[in-house]
Design an enzyme around this catalytic site. Sequence first.
Site, PDB file in Angstrom:
ATOM      1  N   HIS A 471      38.492  37.632  35.295  1.00 48.94           N
ATOM      2  CA  HIS A 471      39.648  38.759  35.443  1.00 48.94           C
ATOM      3  C   HIS A 471      40.959  38.211  36.123  1.00 48.94           C
ATOM      4  CE1 HIS A 471      40.892  42.646  35.734  1.00 48.94           C
ATOM      5  NE2 HIS A 471      39.987  43.290  35.781  1.00 48.94           N
ATOM      6  N   TYR A 587      39.362  55.041  42.395  1.00 49.58           N
ATOM      7  CA  TYR A 587      40.278  54.057  42.007  1.00 49.58           C
ATOM      8  C   TYR A 587      40.508  54.319  40.341  1.00 49.58           C
ATOM      9  CZ  TYR A 587      42.368  49.550  40.588  1.00 49.58           C
ATOM     10  OH  TYR A 587      42.858  48.454  39.994  1.00 49.58           O
ATOM     11  N   THR A 600      48.709  45.458  37.557  1.00 47.99           N
ATOM     12  CA  THR A 600      47.833  46.691  37.689  1.00 47.99           C
ATOM     13  C   THR A 600      48.134  47.216  38.950  1.00 47.99           C
ATOM     14  OG1 THR A 600      45.975  45.842  36.314  1.00 47.99           O
ATOM     15  CG2 THR A 600      45.699  47.627  37.806  1.00 47.99           C
TER      16      THR A 600
END
Length: 721
Positions: A471, A587, A600
């Site tokens: 990620h 979230y 993000t």
Amino acid sequence: MAEAHQAVAFQFTVTPEGLDFHLSREAVKQLYLAGLSSWKKRLVRAKNSFLTGVYPASPSSWMVVVLATAGSFYCQVDPSLGIIARIRHCLPESQLLSPESRTVVSAAIFSTGVWLSAVLLFRQTLKLLLSYHGWMFEPHGKMSRRTKIWVALMKVLSVRKPLLYSFQTSLPKLPVPSVEATITRYLQSVRPLMDDERYGKMEALAKEFKEKTAPRLQKYLILKSWWTTNYVSDWWEEYIYLRGRSPLMVNSNYYAMDFLYVTPSHIQAARAGNVVHAILLYRRKLDRGEIPPMMALGIVPMCSYQSERMFNTTRIPGKETDTLLHLVDSKHLAVYHKGRFYKVWLYYGGQVLRPRDLEMQFQRILDDPSPPQPGEERLAALTAGERVPWAEARARFFSHGKNKASLDAIERAAFFLTLDEEEHGYVPGQEGCMDAYAKSLLHGQCYDRWFDKSFTLVVYKNGKLGANAEHSWADAPIIGHLWEFMLATDKFQLGYTEGGHCLGEPDTLLAPPQRLQWDIPQECRAAIESSYRLAKALADDVDFCCFQFNRFGKGLIKKCRTSPDAFIQISLQLAHFRDKGCFCLTYEASMTRLFREGRTETVRSCTAEATAFVRSMVDAHQTVLSEPWRLSTSQTPQQQLKMFDLNKYPDHVSTGGGFGPVADDGYGVSYIIAGENLITFHVSSKFSSPETDSKRFGRNIRQAMLDIAELFDKPAEKGGK
């Protein structure tokens, strides 16, 4: 072997008569072709870098300016107002230049200056236009005059087909929000989760922060925003990802799935051959910048920065923080099968191997009867465990000799491929098949994916496939873009024979894949086993529920004049309240790629309006503040590329992907709105938490979707299959 001799350009032996020298013409030919291909790649990159630098202008526009200036002189009109004469006067005297030639050179210099000035003007205009975000707040179905003018100007300046990075330097910087606005939004987001007493304490803390600490920190942020491209992205990468010491597997990495209903070929090696070739075609386009940038509304470009590290990238473990190793190029692939690691060359004669050649290479690996070397089978468990033990083992056991050479072959590979021994995928009527598929991609056997690679491609025995992605280097939509290209190219462009093999005939003279060699001592095997036990316990604790909701989809939701994402988010709030009897911090991932190097941001979807709606549905008044993100959600984008018509091929919908739970007692929910009548949900939690149950939460999601749909005049059943 003939294959071995092909790998050596020349050989020599010392004899009593002297030096015996042998030259391999085929090897020299391959070296020449590889070098030629490399130079072609450099020239294409240089050309596209120039085209990107002058966008939205083009080289042909320079020629137009030069010809227009020359035409003006022919008509005895000086468009430069005497500047050309001054340039001619400044040119050095030379017998090689006649007076007419000096005039032509001066006119060309003036024209180039005018053209470059126009380029700078256009780029600054484009930057100003991209700084306008009023279009986001327009009422549905309506557009103000200002936005209409903005759209027209954007279309004019974007008339030339852009390359991947054409808009990159024109994108605005991410602005630093004011302290006042930040605190106000925060208090608004937590108000629904607190009683009056706790909210009063939070207001006092916020006021103290605003008056004492925030002003100094705000100055640092503003100062950083002046000298960096993005004031937050480097910190996000460093502190959210690279400094994490817990396992990447489950906690950070995410996965992507294959087509839901379709499997183009059930032959494992053939499917691997086609998709690897498709991925390499994508990488070539990416290297050359030939992929068009993603566009919102078809005219607003998104930042392409994250795509740069998609290939040839590995996360390297460290004791305090990890680092990202990224190479400009890599010409081989690392492959894992039945506990053995291989190195497969991806090029021959400077050209990407054809799908049929790749199929042959992968079949050679599948047919290899050799057993794993001692300690080799579970070696990748080091990448699945905690980061510090892996960093220590890497420094101690993999810093020299054959272990270093083999580890380099993995870490410097274009990406990692696992030829899995299991079979997975959607099977109609088979309960739990998608759950097992999701868990396999998320963690596998804990030692058959290299979790540090930018992504691991997994091809199963029955031809189904998926990916596990690290990620830190980029967010999921970047892999999603590659994934859509790969699936569409595999199915609609490359294709297969009737028997399921890749098209064409293989080159049987290609050198076979190379087995990586290891010398793993007992102490290293103990470290591997320790990481494996920890990773296995983590993997066994993951409770997954992956299901398809097909009573209705975005078709019905849009008819109700509601955003599909908002509909699903409010459904998740209702489902969570029914599941746990309380609200929690929620979230929702949101991209900031409208800004340069944006990644993000968090959307806190548990708002006062959302909680009021849920209370009206269940007649409840309980609220609880949960500090961790106990409900973490993300939508997987669909049809970013539009390489085929989903209405024409409805059985080629993607299943999307998912991730593990963020909190030990929370849920992770990923969803993809695929087509008009299908939404796929990926729900994760942990068995060890008595508060969570993924299947129960899945049932609550289904019911919440139906209950909310009933509030509208059009019943949900009319939109179902």
